[in-house]
Enzyme design. Structure first.
Site, short mmCIF file in Angstrom:
data_model
loop_
_atom_site.label_atom_id
_atom_site.label_comp_id
_atom_site.label_asym_id
_atom_site.label_seq_id
_atom_site.Cartn_x
_atom_site.Cartn_y
_atom_site.Cartn_z
N GLU A 91 16.94 -15.57 -17.70
CA GLU A 91 15.75 -16.33 -18.00
C GLU A 91 14.56 -15.55 -17.44
O GLU A 91 14.57 -15.14 -16.28
CB GLU A 91 15.88 -17.68 -17.27
N SER A 95 23.30 -22.79 -26.85
CA SER A 95 22.47 -23.60 -25.95
C SER A 95 23.38 -24.56 -25.20
O SER A 95 24.59 -24.53 -25.35
CB SER A 95 21.38 -24.32 -26.73
N LEU A 96 22.78 -25.38 -24.39
CA LEU A 96 23.56 -26.30 -23.55
C LEU A 96 23.32 -27.72 -24.00
O LEU A 96 22.25 -28.07 -24.49
CB LEU A 96 23.12 -26.17 -22.09
N GLU A 122 23.68 -24.40 -10.56
CA GLU A 122 22.53 -23.52 -10.32
C GLU A 122 21.28 -24.14 -10.93
O GLU A 122 21.36 -25.04 -11.75
CB GLU A 122 22.77 -22.12 -10.90
N CYS A 162 -25.33 -35.46 -11.01
CA CYS A 162 -26.27 -36.46 -10.57
C CYS A 162 -27.05 -35.82 -9.43
O CYS A 162 -26.47 -35.41 -8.43
CB CYS A 162 -25.52 -37.70 -10.07
N ALA A 215 0.83 -1.20 0.00
CA ALA A 215 0.00 0.00 0.00
C ALA A 215 0.87 1.25 0.00
O ALA A 215 0.62 2.21 -0.73
CB ALA A 215 -0.91 0.00 1.22
N LYS A 252 18.19 -24.80 -13.28
CA LYS A 252 17.88 -24.48 -14.67
C LYS A 252 16.45 -23.99 -14.68
O LYS A 252 15.50 -24.77 -14.53
CB LYS A 252 18.05 -25.70 -15.56
S1 IVH Z 1 23.74 -20.89 -18.87
C1 IVH Z 1 26.13 -21.17 -23.16
N1 IVH Z 1 22.27 -21.08 -16.72
O1 IVH Z 1 18.75 -23.07 -20.62
C2 IVH Z 1 24.77 -21.24 -22.62
N2 IVH Z 1 21.20 -21.32 -18.83
O2 IVH Z 1 19.42 -25.18 -22.55
C3 IVH Z 1 24.74 -20.70 -21.22
N3 IVH Z 1 18.77 -21.68 -18.67
O3 IVH Z 1 19.34 -21.00 -23.39
C4 IVH Z 1 23.43 -20.89 -20.58
N4 IVH Z 1 18.63 -21.58 -16.48
O4 IVH Z 1 17.91 -20.04 -21.51
C5 IVH Z 1 22.28 -21.12 -18.08
N5 IVH Z 1 21.10 -21.16 -14.72
C6 IVH Z 1 21.10 -21.21 -16.05
C7 IVH Z 1 19.93 -21.42 -16.81
C8 IVH Z 1 20.02 -21.48 -18.20
C9 IVH Z 1 17.97 -21.73 -17.61
C10 IVH Z 1 18.35 -21.82 -20.09
C11 IVH Z 1 18.98 -20.78 -21.01
C12 IVH Z 1 19.62 -21.54 -22.13
C13 IVH Z 1 19.01 -22.90 -21.99
C14 IVH Z 1 19.99 -23.94 -22.49
#
Ligand code: IVH
Length: 661
Positions: free
Chosen positions: A170, A80-81, A111, A423, A32, A113
């Site tokens: 993210e 991407s990973l 960390e 019913c 508030a 995801k």
């Molecule tokens: S590091 C070189 N850390 O997962 C790529 N990605 O599958 C470094 N994501 O595109 C990414 N949590 O959008 C990283 N703690 C985290 C994450 C994370 C979610 C997503 C991110 C990435 C995707 C890859």
């Protein structure tokens, strides 16, 4: 004070409050108070346009809409990973990573995801200048105005800002907010959203930033692209420094480890906590901490060698609906149930899922034979998210809702406008079992599982909740698979259930549309069960938050002689609760208050409770009997009605003064 100075004080206060709330999780002011200061700043800026600043908190509410998004090329591609689905895959990656790091295991960080959508946010000299979606990793869409509306994402960084900082993070939709939004949409009969991830992605790509601003998106920063004028040496160090600049990062969730065992323990710990987290997490990300080492390790085609996404078992899967059946709930509601080709969901084999109501079957367009997405979150019953229409062959069939109750064969009733058929037979065994089960659990008797209730009803030992209190040790011990010790426990549960509260008792009766919060409001308003049972629809509507529909359902429930008898028999069995505190002589004795518009200093519930404490009543509609209407900003028709009827209208401050008198 001079208005320029005031505006800058307000900006600072609001920015700091927002950081405490969203980044530090440690609020320094009430919602508030925040709203009040925010409005003051908005007014000041409106009156003095020359005060406008790109980093003012008021800029977070959304810029004007636009026609399309511009494409932007990322300076450093957003890769991407690699994924590991199972332990062996993780160990394979780990061994490879150690090898490419020179043979000795380096320090890793782990960390969560976050299951959201990837974005880049760019700060120049401390100011948020642009932001984009990941796109294909090379080129994304420019969504700066939308990103600016995200709670907790600073428009200006704190302290000495580097020349240029590209951050990766993210964007996600908190689960609670997502569920709340879907409930509200469903209540309005509007289309609901599939899941938080898609909704976050869709929300970021709204052409009108005000639409984005209206949804409570959050962001967490987990890395960076180009950084000019600042040098980071390791991941954890970088996140901590970013956090000191006011950014929400995953630094506080970060764990370190060197051996595969240590890293596995962190993975397991997150997996265990998954259902209790306020956001969706679909795995953990394991990364090498040291940036120099990362450079030495380098990349494969699309992903770095120094990181891996170690996924959790999926909670969403695709499977086929083999058949649909219909189950009958405690209120007589007929609910379609999908019989599925068994599928592993979040580690559990699932072969049935609810479809909530037939309207949804039609709306979601789900047919027998369809391939569908199924989801299971925690212990919640699995549900069908939607059909994959592209996989249809033409042999799928619609579900035909039965004209007769599948349990007791009574013709079902399906009034116009109602979402589901019912019913109407209150003695239908399915309803009886459901109500008894609900009653037992609402009063804390968890020993009465569905198998036990089923036997009790099928053997004719109980016909309703009140009959439970006539059960004896011998009868209970003779049930299938029941040892004497468990029978004794059940008797113990029955005995302790008698000492209850009115609120719990009302909840246990299972009146349709009366959930926990309505039961509480009814208990507070009426104080005891008999005044409630005898209340007219109009009197029921005086309860805050009870409208005509709910009032009618409650009234009809207590108009049925069977239900009145049930209450009396329960009271006779010894159920009891504390009698209402006598508030006679309170200074609001016999007075009726109606609150309308926004309250700024008190929460609505608090204000209503204060009135009750002092012997008065808070009502939801204005009538000739109303003594005071407390009107705040944006008051609507109730205020007009009060004016017409000549009721005394006071402000919130005047109400507070009455309390303090
Ligand atoms: S590091 C070189 N850390 O997962 C790529 N990605 O599958 C470094 N994501 O595109 C990414 N949590 O959008 C990283 N703690 C985290 C994450 C994370 C979610 C997503 C991110 C990435 C995707 C890859």
């Amino acid at each position: 004070m001079d208005f320029m100075k005031r505006a800058s004080v307000l900006r600072e206060k609001l920015t700091e409050a927002s950081r405490s709330y969203y980044v530090l999780d440690d609020p320094v002011m009430s919602d508030a108070e925040y709203d009040r200061l925010f409005r003051e700043l908005q007014d000041l800026e409106a009156a003095h346009p020359e005060l406008a600043a790109p980093d003012s908190p008021t800029q977070k509410v959304g810029a004007p809409p636009r026609d399309a998004f511009r494409q932007v090329r990322h300076t450093v591609p957003m890769l991407s990973l690699e994924n590991a689905m199972a332990d062996e895959e993780f160990v394979e990656w780990y061994d490879r990573a150690v090898k490419s790091a020179g043979g000795t295991a380096p320090e890793f960080v782990v960390e969560p995801k976050m299951d959201g959508t990837a974005v880049e946010v760019v700060y120049e000299n401390g100011l948020l200048v642009s932001g984009s979606t990941r796109g294909d990793g090379e080129v994304g869409e420019e969504i700066t105005d939308n990103l600016k509306t995200i709670r907790g994402l600073p428009l200006r960084l704190k302290g000495d800002a580097p020349e240029r900082l590209e951050l990766r993070g993210e964007v996600y939709f908190p689960i609670r907010d997502f569920e709340k939004m879907n409930e509200e949409l469903a209540a309005k009969g509007e289309k609901t959203f599939m899941n938080p991830r898609n909704t976050a992605a869709g929300t970021l790509r709204q052409l009108d930033p005000k639409m984005t601003a209206a949804r409570p998106l959050r962001i967490v920063i987990h890395g960076h692209g180009e950084a000019k004028g600042i040098k980071f040496t390791a991941h954890e160090e970088s996140l901590k420094r970013l956090e000191a600049m006011g950014l929400p990062t995953c630094a506080k969730h970060l764990k370190r480890g060197r051996t595969a065992e240590e890293l596995r323990a962190v993975h397991e710990d997150w997996l265990k906590r998954r259902d209790k987290l306020p956001f969706e997490v679909d795995g953990v990300v394991v990364k090498v901490d040291d940036f120099r080492l990362r450079e030495e390790m380098g990349f494969r085609t699309r992903s770095p060698r120094w990181a891996i996404a170690w996924k959790f078992p999926p909670r969403e899967e695709v499977t086929q609906i083999l058949d649909m059946t219909v189950s009958v709930g405690r209120t007589g509601a007929l609910t379609p149930v999908a019989e599925l080709k068994p599928v592993l969901l979040g580690g559990v084999m699932v072969s049935r899922a609810t479809l909530n109501n037939p309207g949804l079957v039609a709306k979601k367009g789900v047919k027998i034979g369809d391939w569908v997405t199924v989801r299971r979150a925690g212990d919640v019953i699995p549900e069908i998210v939607g059909a994959i229409v592209a996989r249809r062959t033409g042999s799928e069939r619609d579900l035909e809702m039965p004209k007769k109750c599948p349990v007791c064969a009574t013709p079902v009733s399906w009034p116009e406008g109602e979402a589901i058929p019912r019913c109407p037979n209150t003695t239908c065994p399915a309803q009886v079992k459901g109500s008894i089960f609900h009653f037992a659990h609402a009063l804390g008797m968890d020993g009465f599982g569905d198998k036990i209730v089923e036997q009790l009803v099928d053997k004719g030992l109980v016909k309703d909740a009140a009959d439970l209190y006539h059960l004896d040790l011998k009868t209970l011990s003779e049930l299938d698979r029941m040892a004497e010790k468990s029978a004794k426990n059940l008797l113990g549960e029955l005995e302790s259930s008698k000492d209850t509260t009115l609120e719990k008792f009302l909840g246990a009766l299972g009146v349709r549309l009366v959930g926990e919060s309505t039961a509480r409001d009814l208990a507070n308003h009426f104080g005891d069960v008999h005044p409630l049972m005898d209340a007219t629809v109009e009197q029921l509507q005086e309860v805050p938050e009870v409208g005509e529909r709910v009032a009618t359902v409650i009234h009809d429930f207590f108009a049925a002689q069977g239900n009145r008898d049930l209450v009396e028999r329960l009271l006779k069995s010894g159920l009891h609760w504390p009698k209402p505190k006598k508030t006679e002589g309170g200074k609001f004795q016999g007075m009726k208050f109606v609150f309308t518009g926004e309250l700024v200093k008190l929460a609505r519930r608090e204000a209503e409770a204060k009135v009750a404490e002092l012997g008065g009543k808070a009502a939801s509609s204005v009538s000739k009997q109303t003594d005071y209407v407390v009107a705040g900003p944006n008051a609507g028709s109730k205020l007009d009605k009060a004016k017409t009827l000549g009721i005394k209208i006071i402000t919130e401050d005047e109400f507070l003064a009455l309390l303090a008198d």
